[in-house]
Design a protein around this motif. Structure first.
Motif, PDB file in Angstrom:
ATOM      1  N   PHE A   1     -21.269 137.104  13.515  1.00  0.00           N
ATOM      2  CA  PHE A   1     -20.429 135.865  13.499  1.00  0.00           C
ATOM      3  C   PHE A   1     -20.578 135.010  14.829  1.00  0.00           C
ATOM      4  O   PHE A   1     -20.719 133.626  14.812  1.00  0.00           O
ATOM      5  N   SER A   2     -20.566 135.562  15.779  1.00  0.00           N
ATOM      6  CA  SER A   2     -20.523 134.895  17.137  1.00  0.00           C
ATOM      7  C   SER A   2     -21.846 134.420  17.732  1.00  0.00           C
ATOM      8  O   SER A   2     -21.926 133.444  18.464  1.00  0.00           O
ATOM      9  N   THR A   3     -22.918 134.792  17.007  1.00  0.00           N
ATOM     10  CA  THR A   3     -24.035 134.134  17.378  1.00  0.00           C
ATOM     11  C   THR A   3     -24.579 133.235  15.939  1.00  0.00           C
ATOM     12  O   THR A   3     -25.413 132.225  16.557  1.00  0.00           O
ATOM     13  N   LYS A   4     -24.335 133.565  14.817  1.00  0.00           N
ATOM     14  CA  LYS A   4     -24.677 132.914  13.839  1.00  0.00           C
ATOM     15  C   LYS A   4     -23.880 132.016  13.134  1.00  0.00           C
ATOM     16  O   LYS A   4     -24.167 131.083  12.385  1.00  0.00           O
ATOM     17  N   GLY A   5     -22.487 132.263  13.271  1.00  0.00           N
ATOM     18  CA  GLY A   5     -21.619 131.544  12.436  1.00  0.00           C
ATOM     19  C   GLY A   5     -21.183 132.195  11.271  1.00  0.00           C
ATOM     20  O   GLY A   5     -22.156 132.828  10.730  1.00  0.00           O
ATOM     21  N   TYR A   6     -20.039 132.237  10.662  1.00  0.00           N
ATOM     22  CA  TYR A   6     -19.646 132.949   9.630  1.00  0.00           C
ATOM     23  C   TYR A   6     -20.126 132.530   8.315  1.00  0.00           C
ATOM     24  O   TYR A   6     -20.754 133.566   7.648  1.00  0.00           O
ATOM     25  N   ASP A   7     -20.660 131.243   8.117  1.00  0.00           N
ATOM     26  CA  ASP A   7     -21.216 130.775   6.972  1.00  0.00           C
ATOM     27  C   ASP A   7     -22.483 131.256   6.818  1.00  0.00           C
ATOM     28  O   ASP A   7     -23.216 131.572   5.788  1.00  0.00           O
ATOM     29  N   SER A   8     -23.297 131.628   7.959  1.00  0.00           N
ATOM     30  CA  SER A   8     -24.548 131.834   7.913  1.00  0.00           C
ATOM     31  C   SER A   8     -24.989 133.394   7.735  1.00  0.00           C
ATOM     32  O   SER A   8     -25.912 133.867   7.789  1.00  0.00           O
ATOM     33  N   VAL A   9     -23.876 134.184   7.744  1.00  0.00           N
ATOM     34  CA  VAL A   9     -23.973 135.530   7.632  1.00  0.00           C
ATOM     35  C   VAL A   9     -23.519 136.037   6.317  1.00  0.00           C
ATOM     36  O   VAL A   9     -22.496 135.903   5.952  1.00  0.00           O
ATOM     37  N   SER A  10     -24.228 136.882   5.550  1.00  0.00           N
ATOM     38  CA  SER A  10     -24.005 137.519   4.245  1.00  0.00           C
ATOM     39  C   SER A  10     -23.680 139.008   4.401  1.00  0.00           C
ATOM     40  O   SER A  10     -23.683 139.733   5.581  1.00  0.00           O
ATOM     41  N   VAL A  11     -22.836 139.208   3.507  1.00  0.00           N
ATOM     42  CA  VAL A  11     -22.559 140.787   3.348  1.00  0.00           C
ATOM     43  C   VAL A  11     -23.641 141.441   3.589  1.00  0.00           C
ATOM     44  O   VAL A  11     -23.559 142.780   4.223  1.00  0.00           O
ATOM     45  N   GLY A  12     -24.640 141.446   2.916  1.00  0.00           N
ATOM     46  CA  GLY A  12     -25.815 142.415   2.880  1.00  0.00           C
ATOM     47  C   GLY A  12     -26.224 142.332   4.562  1.00  0.00           C
ATOM     48  O   GLY A  12     -26.802 143.452   4.928  1.00  0.00           O
ATOM     49  N   GLU A  13     -26.431 141.331   5.029  1.00  0.00           N
ATOM     50  CA  GLU A  13     -26.720 141.417   6.549  1.00  0.00           C
ATOM     51  C   GLU A  13     -25.952 142.167   7.468  1.00  0.00           C
ATOM     52  O   GLU A  13     -26.317 143.022   8.303  1.00  0.00           O
ATOM     53  N   ILE A  14     -24.599 142.087   7.054  1.00  0.00           N
ATOM     54  CA  ILE A  14     -23.632 142.900   7.848  1.00  0.00           C
ATOM     55  C   ILE A  14     -23.951 144.440   7.524  1.00  0.00           C
ATOM     56  O   ILE A  14     -23.851 145.312   8.354  1.00  0.00           O
ATOM     57  N   ALA A  15     -24.045 144.764   6.312  1.00  0.00           N
ATOM     58  CA  ALA A  15     -24.251 146.244   5.894  1.00  0.00           C
ATOM     59  C   ALA A  15     -25.451 146.859   6.421  1.00  0.00           C
ATOM     60  O   ALA A  15     -25.586 147.808   7.035  1.00  0.00           O
ATOM     61  N   LYS A  16     -26.598 145.735   6.633  1.00  0.00           N
ATOM     62  CA  LYS A  16     -27.785 146.091   7.200  1.00  0.00           C
ATOM     63  C   LYS A  16     -27.578 146.595   8.774  1.00  0.00           C
ATOM     64  O   LYS A  16     -28.170 147.552   9.356  1.00  0.00           O
ATOM     65  N   ALA A  17     -26.863 145.922   9.216  1.00  0.00           N
ATOM     66  CA  ALA A  17     -26.862 145.983  10.579  1.00  0.00           C
ATOM     67  C   ALA A  17     -25.828 147.263  11.041  1.00  0.00           C
ATOM     68  O   ALA A  17     -26.005 147.839  11.869  1.00  0.00           O
ATOM     69  N   VAL A  18     -24.992 147.655  10.024  1.00  0.00           N
ATOM     70  CA  VAL A  18     -24.046 148.820  10.261  1.00  0.00           C
ATOM     71  C   VAL A  18     -24.949 149.937   9.734  1.00  0.00           C
ATOM     72  O   VAL A  18     -24.787 151.079  10.353  1.00  0.00           O
ATOM     73  N   GLY A  19     -25.970 149.716   8.963  1.00  0.00           N
ATOM     74  CA  GLY A  19     -26.853 150.920   8.444  1.00  0.00           C
ATOM     75  C   GLY A  19     -26.290 151.591   7.242  1.00  0.00           C
ATOM     76  O   GLY A  19     -26.312 152.732   6.943  1.00  0.00           O
ATOM     77  N   ILE A  20     -25.512 150.499   6.297  1.00  0.00           N
ATOM     78  CA  ILE A  20     -25.258 151.061   5.011  1.00  0.00           C
ATOM     79  C   ILE A  20     -25.453 150.148   4.098  1.00  0.00           C
ATOM     80  O   ILE A  20     -26.107 149.070   4.389  1.00  0.00           O
ATOM     81  N   LYS A  21     -25.525 150.613   2.863  1.00  0.00           N
ATOM     82  CA  LYS A  21     -25.718 149.524   1.640  1.00  0.00           C
ATOM     83  C   LYS A  21     -24.503 148.533   1.345  1.00  0.00           C
ATOM     84  O   LYS A  21     -23.396 148.935   1.534  1.00  0.00           O
ATOM     85  N   ALA A  22     -24.901 147.426   0.921  1.00  0.00           N
ATOM     86  CA  ALA A  22     -23.983 146.351   0.624  1.00  0.00           C
ATOM     87  C   ALA A  22     -22.782 146.834  -0.118  1.00  0.00           C
ATOM     88  O   ALA A  22     -21.637 146.617   0.011  1.00  0.00           O
ATOM     89  N   PRO A  23     -22.953 147.514  -1.323  1.00  0.00           N
ATOM     90  CA  PRO A  23     -21.904 147.999  -2.084  1.00  0.00           C
ATOM     91  C   PRO A  23     -21.042 148.980  -1.382  1.00  0.00           C
ATOM     92  O   PRO A  23     -19.581 149.024  -1.590  1.00  0.00           O
ATOM     93  N   SER A  24     -21.524 149.686  -0.465  1.00  0.00           N
ATOM     94  CA  SER A  24     -20.492 150.634   0.430  1.00  0.00           C
ATOM     95  C   SER A  24     -19.667 149.941   1.221  1.00  0.00           C
ATOM     96  O   SER A  24     -18.747 150.460   1.543  1.00  0.00           O
ATOM     97  N   LEU A  25     -20.072 148.773   1.702  1.00  0.00           N
ATOM     98  CA  LEU A  25     -19.254 147.902   2.645  1.00  0.00           C
ATOM     99  C   LEU A  25     -17.876 147.541   1.873  1.00  0.00           C
ATOM    100  O   LEU A  25     -16.977 147.585   2.575  1.00  0.00           O
ATOM    101  N   TYR A  26     -18.002 147.269   0.639  1.00  0.00           N
ATOM    102  CA  TYR A  26     -16.621 146.854  -0.251  1.00  0.00           C
ATOM    103  C   TYR A  26     -15.653 148.048  -0.393  1.00  0.00           C
ATOM    104  O   TYR A  26     -14.579 147.917  -0.723  1.00  0.00           O
TER     105      TYR A  26
END
Length: 209
Positions: free
Chosen positions: A16-41
């Motif tokens: 969020f601090s580099t790209k802005g909230y709107d430009s970041v997807s849940v999938g991108e967050i999950a990938k950065a964390v090293g988990i699958k998007a459904p697991s993030l929920y």
């Protein structure tokens, strides 16, 4: 599970601090964390919930750390004894301490950068930005100055105006360093000069020597 939740917050803040909230997807967050998007929920119901948690945890992080260096931004009365009869050099050291903390603590620095971007996304976030980075700093310092004026240590000027005069250059120098980290040394020199001038101009005890 708590470790994963914390990593989600950390990676989200970084993105969020580099790209802005709107430009970041849940999938991108999950990938950065090293988990699958459904697991993030399993940890957060939405991206907005992640953002809200970042706001809450960062506030607690800041309050804890600043309490340890005698800067209780939520309650200026606690810090009046710290600034009573403070010397010029000690004041410079105290201001540098909080300035460098704000600049180099990873969480605090990234959060400030995120909010600098997000303040334009909604009126609510604009108000949050103003509250965090302007209003509470002005209120805190006005409280300190009000007490020092009552003690006869500062010239009897309007404490809110003094707070604006004192805080505004500090906020400006932080923003300069956020944009141009290579200007940190120069900014610290300007910070020291600002604090010295303020102290020598408004401190009655110093002026009488």
């Amino acid at each position: 599970m708590e470790d994963t939740k914390q990593r989600i917050l950390e990676k989200s803040l970084e993105l969020f601090s580099t790209k802005g909230y709107d430009s970041v997807s849940v999938g991108e967050i999950a990938k950065a964390v090293g988990i699958k998007a459904p697991s993030l929920y399993n940890h957060f119901p939405s991206k907005q919930a992640i953002f809200d948690a970042i706001v809450e945890t960062t506030s607690a992080h800041y309050e804890k750390d600043t309490n340890e260096i005698s800067v209780h931004v939520q309650d200026s009365k606690k810090d009046v004894p710290v600034f009573t009869h403070i010397s010029e050099e000690m004041l410079i050291e105290k201001v540098r301490q909080i300035f460098l903390y704000s600049l180099h603590d990873k969480t605090i620095s990234q959060f400030r950068r995120m909010m600098t971007l997000e303040q334009f996304r909604s009126q609510e976030l604009a108000e949050l930005f103003s509250k965090r980075y302007v209003d509470r700093m002005i209120s805190y310092h006005a409280g300190i100055f009000r007490a020092l004026i009552a003690n006869g240590e500062l010239r009897n000027e309007d404490p809110d105006t003094l707070a604006w005069m004192y805080v505004s250059p500090v906020i400006t120098l932080l923003s300069v360093c956020d944009r141009q980290p290579e200007r940190e040394a120069e900014s610290l020199e300007k910070l020291d000069a600002h604090v010295r001038l303020f102290f020598r101009t408004f401190n009655i005890e110093r002026g009488e020597k």
